[in-house]
Design an enzyme around this catalytic site. Structure first.
Site, mmCIF file in Angstrom:
data_model
loop_
_atom_site.group_PDB
_atom_site.id
_atom_site.type_symbol
_atom_site.label_atom_id
_atom_site.label_comp_id
_atom_site.label_asym_id
_atom_site.label_seq_id
_atom_site.Cartn_x
_atom_site.Cartn_y
_atom_site.Cartn_z
ATOM 1 N N HIS A 85 3.495 6.418 -6.921
ATOM 2 C CA HIS A 85 3.046 7.622 -7.592
ATOM 3 C C HIS A 85 3.732 8.637 -7.898
ATOM 4 C CE1 HIS A 85 -1.505 9.941 -7.688
ATOM 5 N NE2 HIS A 85 -0.873 9.606 -8.590
ATOM 6 N N HIS A 131 2.035 4.446 -2.825
ATOM 7 C CA HIS A 131 1.910 5.775 -2.599
ATOM 8 C C HIS A 131 3.473 6.439 -3.197
ATOM 9 C CE1 HIS A 131 -1.614 6.731 -0.490
ATOM 10 N NE2 HIS A 131 -1.552 5.926 0.530
ATOM 11 N N HIS A 151 1.132 -1.102 -0.037
ATOM 12 C CA HIS A 151 -0.279 -0.199 0.400
ATOM 13 C C HIS A 151 0.966 0.893 -0.094
ATOM 14 C CE1 HIS A 151 -3.444 2.285 1.198
ATOM 15 N NE2 HIS A 151 -3.011 3.522 1.825
ATOM 16 N N GLU A 152 1.423 1.149 1.087
ATOM 17 C CA GLU A 152 2.416 2.453 1.324
ATOM 18 C C GLU A 152 3.326 2.884 -0.135
ATOM 19 O OE1 GLU A 152 1.858 4.629 2.927
ATOM 20 O OE2 GLU A 152 0.861 3.237 4.862
HETATM 21 ZN ZN LIG Z 1 -2.831 5.527 2.295
#
Ligand SMILES: [Zn+2]
Length: 712
Positions: free
Chosen positions: A504, A501, A497-498
């Site tokens: 991105h 980011h 998940h992290e």
């Molecule tokens: Zn998040």
């Protein structure tokens, strides 16, 4: 959660500190203050952590503000007619020294927050808030921004420039740039008070995590797996309690204890300690702060012309209105609470069969859920754990990012770090340097709990080009030297998940820093992160990187199949503990001027929506840092499920693609339409381009185990 705020991962903070990053100094500024100096060195330059002294933050921040103030005055006082170049582009290039010191300051407040640092944070947060208002409320500056905005159609701007003008104008307007003088003064006063309260809130939360713990004897550890005993023994040793076992008041210590301890009274004790953070009627109590924050936010929204704070927030997001948010939340609430009742029935059956003579209570949920998983799927957590080595999972993330985006990661040892635990990786694509990824894996005193992404520097192609620098932060318990750290499936998922980011931020390919990477509207910011979680359970990753820590053998197919089957297991609990927070958050921010007593409000709201009594909110109000440590997720905790409706729908696109999750054309489309675009396009439009249609909630329901509605 995301950037320049605090806990979760990264993008939300972009929205709150955006103005600071919009304002950058350019001119030949004197460079005698090390914290303000350009980041030099190999790999595109990096933060100068080696030169940091906590006592330097205040003078450096004040000097950074002063330099930015000079630049703003120059832009606002320009005699030439307002243009994109002399106003909007000039703002993009202003404030760079302040950005640099702020980035390092944020690393310290989130990961090195000792008593000395806390005092600096307390003092500086309101000064920074006041400066933000000073820029927003600069009438001459806003007049120029507005003039460029009103003539943007005729000005022959590129689509990205048009977008930037709109974003900058909206940012000024929605923060009150057009208010009358008296209202401006009151708004700045409110923002200043809020910044003080936000800092106090997060410091209280950290305080309750650090000042409370559970100390147990050997005889009280029945049911706990070896790895958990070992980490509790190490934690006790750290506190000079040799021979004892210590469970810190943090999620990573308490959740496994609740899952495994067979001592129901100790589970209850741990649960009560954990769920009353910020609610103990002592110096760290957050209840009064919550009431004040909500009152001030309500008044702020009114000043800005909105009925409530929730209206003010959602107006700028994909959702647009609180109604759209509540519709989604309530649509999923009923089926998932029904699912909770089924889960509880399954658990009660097991408890009855064992002759436990109990009714499932909140401190029993994780314990009996684990038993149900074992009975229904023949799978328990400790079966998976030996295959989930922290560093192998990290390599798996790298590998998947290589397959999807062509990125490669290589550790470098020639850059300064904030703490010896931190590692730095150079990121490149073919021969091209793309950016840097910092990894800060372990818990330590002064570090916020949880996991989050932080952006140190945004990508831009403006003024020669700058490569992005991002970090991922987690709170694993460090192992003994040379021993692999085994993590849970949930933790492995959080890592992906992290890292989503981070990707991105790293993949961003835009011109202007304000529109870069994770600087998207915040109910879209969790899309890349949550989507990236879907690569962990792929066979390609598991067969290569889920390797047994002793034998080195990959996770057996049978186990992979079992894990996939349990994907929808416990979704009632997971979704409802989350949804309850999102609903309470919205309702608290829809209450307007009504004075709220947090305890009573929480109880009444949960009763009103029919919260199952076997579950509590994932974050009760007194420690709900997402919404009270800043504005990052305020009236915005719904962001996660909003993004997840898109994520489930996008994941189905990969499932249906010829190459599955490794389908090259689809990965390229994802990169082209979304991951590289930052905020240069409207989020809804970006998604539509990727999927050739809008998302509905159907894929989310299918993903979480509800058969209907069928695919069209
Ligand atoms: Zn998040």
């Amino acid at each position: 959660m995301q950037r320049r705020t605090f806990l979760l991962a990264s993008a939300a903070a972009a929205a709150t500190t955006s103005l600071l990053s919009m304002t950058n100094p350019s001119a030949a500024a004197p460079l005698e203050v090390p914290l303000l100096a350009p980041w030099k060195g190999p790999h595109g330059g990096a933060p100068s952590f080696a030169k940091v002294k906590v006592t330097d933050f205040k003078p450096a921040l004040l000097e950074g503000i002063e330099r930015n103030r000079t630049e703003i005055a120059k832009i606002a006082g320009n005699k030439a007619p307002p243009s994109f170049e002399n106003t909007i582009a000039a703002l993009e290039d202003a404030g760079r020294p302040l950005d640099r010191v702020s980035a390092i300051f944020n690393v310290y407040t989130s990961t090195m927050n000792d008593k000395e640092m806390q005092a600096v944070e307390k003092e500086m947060s309101s000064i920074l808030a006041a400066f933000n208002d000073e820029v927003i409320q600069n009438a001459a500056l806003f007049a120029r921004v507005k003039a460029v905005y009103l003539t943007r159609e005729a000005a022959e701007l590129s689509p990205e420039q048009q977008r930037l003008v709109w974003v900058v104008y909206r940012r000024f307007a929605r923060q009150g740039a057009a208010l009358g003088d008296a209202d401006k003064v009151r708004l700045a006063d409110i923002n200043k008070q809020l910044s003080v309260l936000y800092t106090a809130f997060s410091q209280n939360e950290l305080g309750d995590e650090e000042d409370h713990w559970l100390t147990l004897e050997d005889a009280e550890l029945d049911g706990l797996p070896d790895w958990l005993r070992a980490s509790a023994a190490a934690a006790a040793e750290d506190k000079k309690l040799k021979g004892k076992f210590l469970f810190a008041n943090t999620r990573s210590a308490i959740e496994p204890f609740l899952t495994y301890s067979i001592c129901r009274d100790l589970r209850e004790k741990a649960f009560r300690m954990w769920t009353s953070r910020g609610d103990n009627g002592d110096a760290h109590d957050n209840n009064v702060a919550i009431t004040e924050i909500l009152q001030l936010r309500a008044e702020k929204a009114k000043l800005l012309g909105y009925p409530t704070f929730a209206h003010w927030i959602t107006d700028y997001q994909m959702a647009k209105t609180p109604d759209a948010v509540m519709n989604l939340l309530l649509k999923v609430w009923a089926p998932f609470t029904a699912r909770v009742r089924e889960e509880v029935a399954d658990m009660q059956k097991i408890a009855d069969a064992e002759g436990a003579g109990i009714r499932i209570a909140p401190w029993d949920y994780r314990f009996y859920a684990e038993k149900v998983r074992k009975a229904k799927y023949d799978l328990d957590e400790s079966e998976m754990k030996p295959y989930l080595q922290l560093e192998k999972i990290r390599e798996g993330m790298f590998w998947a990012a290589g397959q999807l985006y062509g990125l490669e990661f290589a550790q470098v040892h020639d850059l300064p770090v904030v703490h010896k635990d931190v590692r730095v990786f150079d990121v490149h694509r073919a021969d091209k340097h793309i950016g840097l990824w910092y990894f800060d894996p372990y818990a330590r005193a002064g570090k916020q709990s949880g996991a989050w992404m932080d952006g140190y520097r945004d990508q831009e192609r403006f003024r020669g080009g700058i490569t992005p620098i991002v970090s991922n932060n987690t709170n694993f318990v460090p192992g003994k030297p040379g021993e692999p750290i085994l993590i849970s499936w949930d933790d492995a998922s959080t890592m992906f998940h992290e890292f989503g980011h981070a990707l991105h931020g790293l993949n961003s390919n835009v011109i202007y820093p304000t529109l870069s990477g994770t600087g998207v509207v915040r109910d879209f910011v969790e899309f890349p992160s949550q989507l990236n979680e879907h690569w962990l359970p792929t066979k390609e990753v598991l067969s290569r990187f889920a390797l047994h820590y002793k034998t080195g053998k990959p996770m057996p197919d049978a186990l992979v199949t079992k894990i996939k089957k349990t994907h929808t297991f416990n979704q009632g609990f997971i979704t409802v503990e989350y949804l309850a927070c999102a609903i309470v958050d919205m309702k608290a921010h829809l209450a307007g001027a009504t004075k709220i007593d947090p305890r009573a409000f929480e109880t009444a709201t949960l009763a009103e929506i029919g919260m199952p009594e076997e579950i509590v909110m994932r974050h009760r109000l007194p420690h709900f840092g997402h919404i009270f440590s800043g504005e990052g997720y305020a009236a915005g905790y719904y962001d996660y499920i909003w993004a997840d409706t898109l994520v489930a729908d996008a994941a189905e696109a990969f499932e249906e693609a010829p190459g599955g999750f490794y389908d090259k054309p689809l990965a390229k489309k994802l990169y082209d339409c979304i991951i590289s675009r930052g905020n240069t396009v409207d989020a809804g439009e970006a998604y539509r381009k990727f999927r050739d249609r809008d998302a509905t909630v159907d894929a989310l329901m299918r993903d979480r185990g509800f058969p209907a509605p069928p695919k069209a």
